[in-house]
Design an enzyme around this catalytic site. Sequence first.
Site, PDB file in Angstrom:
ATOM      1  N   ASP A   1      34.180  57.001  18.310  1.00 13.57           N
ATOM      2  CA  ASP A   1      35.025  58.197  18.255  1.00 13.57           C
ATOM      3  C   ASP A   1      35.030  58.749  16.942  1.00 13.57           C
ATOM      4  O   ASP A   1      35.510  58.354  15.955  1.00 13.57           O
ATOM      5  CB  ASP A   1      36.321  57.596  18.527  1.00 13.57           C
ATOM      6  CG  ASP A   1      37.511  58.894  18.728  1.00 13.57           C
ATOM      7  OD1 ASP A   1      37.154  60.068  18.316  1.00 13.57           O
ATOM      8  OD2 ASP A   1      38.418  58.439  19.035  1.00 13.57           O
TER       9      ASP A   1
ATOM     10  N   LYS B   1      35.119  67.691  10.769  1.00  7.99           N
ATOM     11  CA  LYS B   1      34.648  68.033  12.226  1.00  7.99           C
ATOM     12  C   LYS B   1      35.079  69.423  12.779  1.00  7.99           C
ATOM     13  O   LYS B   1      34.129  69.969  13.265  1.00  7.99           O
ATOM     14  CB  LYS B   1      35.302  66.988  13.109  1.00  7.99           C
ATOM     15  CG  LYS B   1      34.973  67.065  14.452  1.00  7.99           C
ATOM     16  CD  LYS B   1      35.789  66.129  15.209  1.00  7.99           C
ATOM     17  CE  LYS B   1      35.506  65.939  16.704  1.00  7.99           C
ATOM     18  NZ  LYS B   1      36.291  64.764  17.205  1.00  7.99           N
TER      19      LYS B   1
ATOM     20  N   GLU C   1      35.516  63.756  24.808  1.00  8.36           N
ATOM     21  CA  GLU C   1      36.304  62.706  24.617  1.00  8.36           C
ATOM     22  C   GLU C   1      37.207  62.538  25.809  1.00  8.36           C
ATOM     23  O   GLU C   1      37.503  61.337  26.237  1.00  8.36           O
ATOM     24  CB  GLU C   1      37.256  62.983  23.298  1.00  8.36           C
ATOM     25  CG  GLU C   1      36.362  63.062  22.096  1.00  8.36           C
ATOM     26  CD  GLU C   1      36.833  63.970  20.985  1.00  8.36           C
ATOM     27  OE1 GLU C   1      37.919  64.620  21.009  1.00  8.36           O
ATOM     28  OE2 GLU C   1      36.086  63.921  19.904  1.00  8.36           O
TER      29      GLU C   1
ATOM     30  N   ASP D   1      44.869  64.965  25.619  1.00  8.77           N
ATOM     31  CA  ASP D   1      44.526  64.442  24.050  1.00  8.77           C
ATOM     32  C   ASP D   1      44.980  65.063  22.949  1.00  8.77           C
ATOM     33  O   ASP D   1      44.696  66.501  22.915  1.00  8.77           O
ATOM     34  CB  ASP D   1      43.153  64.175  24.229  1.00  8.77           C
ATOM     35  CG  ASP D   1      42.458  63.822  22.838  1.00  8.77           C
ATOM     36  OD1 ASP D   1      43.360  63.704  21.798  1.00  8.77           O
ATOM     37  OD2 ASP D   1      41.256  63.429  22.747  1.00  8.77           O
TER      38      ASP D   1
HETATM   39 MG    MG Z   1      40.585  61.881  18.919  1.00  9.63          MG
END
Ligand code: MG
Length: 624
Positions: free
Chosen positions: A26, A89, A186, A208
Amino acid sequence: MSLLQILEPGSAAETPVARRRAVGIDLGTTHSLVATIEADGSSRILRDENGGALLPSVVCVLPDGQVQVGRPAQALAGTHPQTTFRSIKRFMGRGAVDLSEAGTLPYAIVPGEGTVRFQSARGPLSPVEISAEILKLLRQRAEQALGGSVEGAVITVPAYFDDAQRQATRDAARLAGIEVLRLLNEPTAAAVAYGLDNASEGVYAIYDLGGGTFDLSILRLRQGVFEVLATAGNTALGGDDFDRRLAEWFISQMGLTPNAAGFGELLTQARQVKEALSATEALEIALDTGADAPVVHRITRAQFGEMTADLVDKTLRLTRRALRDAGFTPDQVDGVVLVGGASRMPQVRAAVAECFGRPPLTDLDPDQVVALGAARQADVLAGNRRDGDDWLLLDVIPLSLGIETMGGLVEKIIPRNSTIPIARAQDFTTFKDGQGAMSVHVLQGERDLAADCRSLARFELHGIPPMAAGAARIQVMFQVDADGLVSVSATEQTTGVAAQVTVKPSYGLSDEEITRMLADSLAHAGDDAAARILVEQKVEAERLVEATRAALNTDGAALLTDAEVAALLQALHGMEQAITGHDGSAISAAKAMLEPLTDAFAARRMDHNIRTALAGRQVGELGG
Ligand code: MG
Ligand code: ADP
């Protein structure tokens, strides 16, 4: 002479096939972690020597070129703000021009085209290189924990990552010496972690909320197949925003005027308070305001909930949109999975529960659930399949893909939210007689006009054999692979001449852009329809003009009187005038003038052609 070696029964080396060690990673905005599946099928988070699971996604490059990753890097942020890279990211697959926040970043951006680069003692560094440092450390951690090299990894990406961002993630893994078995969304990974454990059929929502990103996916689990029905999200909404609210509240409550460094410290404190409020109802905070004694202030969970209600609301609006896209109402959802550290906040849990009318699933640690799911997928892809593991994963593309057609219109070939991998073809034809080449413009977006969509690539198909307009058949094929990467080919069907392109834009599309493009397509639905009709009218009119001129050139002199030719030319001129304007009714009027003349001309040509065709033939040939 050498002796043959015979193993003792029961010794370890008897195990017939070595397990192929694959890991799930992850690669988070705030934290990254790595997990694997043990021989007995249980999953395991791989930890550092201090037992820590979460690696802060922070990389610091020191003046001597040394690189620190994780907590040591975090600790250096105060002294080396310009080269301590956080939330990297967010910049994956982006160009400097994409960074609206560039001015507010502490980093020195290297000017130039293409991917964004930051100045450092190691020279200009791209987000790919910085991410590679995080991945390298995770690989080392995995190798240490597993006692050997790693066969490959499944790396997770937000569902909203576009081509460029996915490609950048792959590149980072390659730089880190990791073989990528698959990029996995994800939320899909989270569903894998839960779906296999619960193995029930139904529709699930994956909510999320991480440090800097929010992703919502609607998934369907059916006969062991996960299908992502819809996604929505915001790459600029997460736990950090809650920290900021709290820090601003400190400031207003206590009349502080902090400088940048002071605000940074406040943010760190705010984060601790936020996390503590997930476990306790109220808190006394001691803030150093520069006065002799720190100011003590009390904050309750309810107050914190109030000051962040609009942030939670934003996530719920996106949630409802994804549900609408998937064609479901909240009560039709069979389960809601919470992912991401920020989903621990009680006000978030309560709001999600109220939205869906049921408490969310929280059996697995929301920090770990994505890595655990990725590990499961990695294990299957590495060939360590167990009974019941023969499932397949499907994801969706966030925006429609299509090509530009005559008049700047878009023909959508793969609609948004189609499950991938997918391949879809559509036939197109030439516009002009003898047209030998065709330009294929690949577009992404929901709007009807090419100018309003994002241009992904252009390529040309040459060598189309000479044919009348509309006779050639050119098949345009779109393919989106399991990682979400797009390739497009065009093939002329009679000769097989083909051209193709793999879409790799130099930088990506932010989800604000995606959101804006989606919102635009709704807001402009009326305009778009009108614009489309006008453009179609124009294309049709141009085709008529083109065909009439061609016919005049070949048969005009032979079949028409001078007066007829003059009348036709005048009507053609009127039409050409109308085409340059923006008035649909003018085109209709010009068409009403032109059409009777061209109809009459066409009838005469038909007669003439039949007579010519029959002229040389014997009567007998015509049969009875
Ligand atoms: Mg995450
Ligand atoms: P990402 O996926 O973006 O890397 P994470 O899933 O690691 O992010 O989530 C990080 C966020 O979760 C941070 O904002 C952090 O403060 C928040 N968080 C972690 N634990 C808690 C908690 N107990 N209560 C509230 N927020 C938390």
